[in-house]
Design a protein around this motif. Structure first.
Motif: not given
Length: 169
Positions: A72-78
């Motif tokens: 839950g620390k990061w979100a990856l977005i393309v």
């Protein structure tokens, strides 16, 4: 419907969603530089304005697939039109480009993350690209593409262990 396809910003195209371990749902907007959040208590807000960050919106389809790391620390977005991958820190809201060593994942859409392995569904290319991510999800190496004649225009992916299956809205 809680979301009903509308957002606080006119002209939005809410595209993809993933749910963090705390129950917050994060959404991308392909036409406006915002990441939205829907909290567990159903409060909808602009979570991060991407203006002035490493994630520069350009003409065309921008933020698309999103996946939250298991901690839950990061979100990856393309970013579909540039093929760049970004990491959004969910506590500080800092945005950095993930260093793919010059490679891109153009046309990236749905994302599936298992540990440090990311699969990027690339609709226009008709492939699924495998990326091995490095420490803190700040870098990665594109390991290759899996094409399949049955992939007409794939746009999303999920797995039985997903908190939510990401999907284009």
């Amino acid at each position: 419907e809680l979301f009903n396809g509308s957002t606080p910003i006119p002209g939005s195209f809410v595209n993809d969603v993933d749910v963090a371990p705390d129950g917050t749902a994060y959404f991308t907007d392909s036409f406006n530089p915002f990441v939205y959040a829907l909290s567990a208590d159903l409060e909808l807000s602009v979570f991060r304005d991407l203006n002035g960050t490493a994630f520069a919106y350009e003409p065309g389809f921008n933020a698309n697939g999103i996946v939250v790391t298991s901690n839950g620390k990061w979100a990856l977005i393309v970013q579909s039109n540039t093929g760049k991958l970004f990491r959004l820190d969910l506590s500080t809201k800092a945005v950095v480009e993930v260093d793919l060593g010059g490679a891109t994942v153009a046309g990236g859409d749905g994302l599936v993350l298992r540990g440090k392995t990311l699969w990027v569904v690339r609709g226009g290319a008709g492939v699924v690209t495998k990326v091995k991510l490095g420490r803190h999800f700040a870098s990665g190496e594109v390991l290759g593409d899996t094409p399949d004649a049955t992939f007409a225009v794939p746009t999303t992916a999920g797995s039985p262990n997903s908190r939510a299956t990401t999907a284009a809205c």
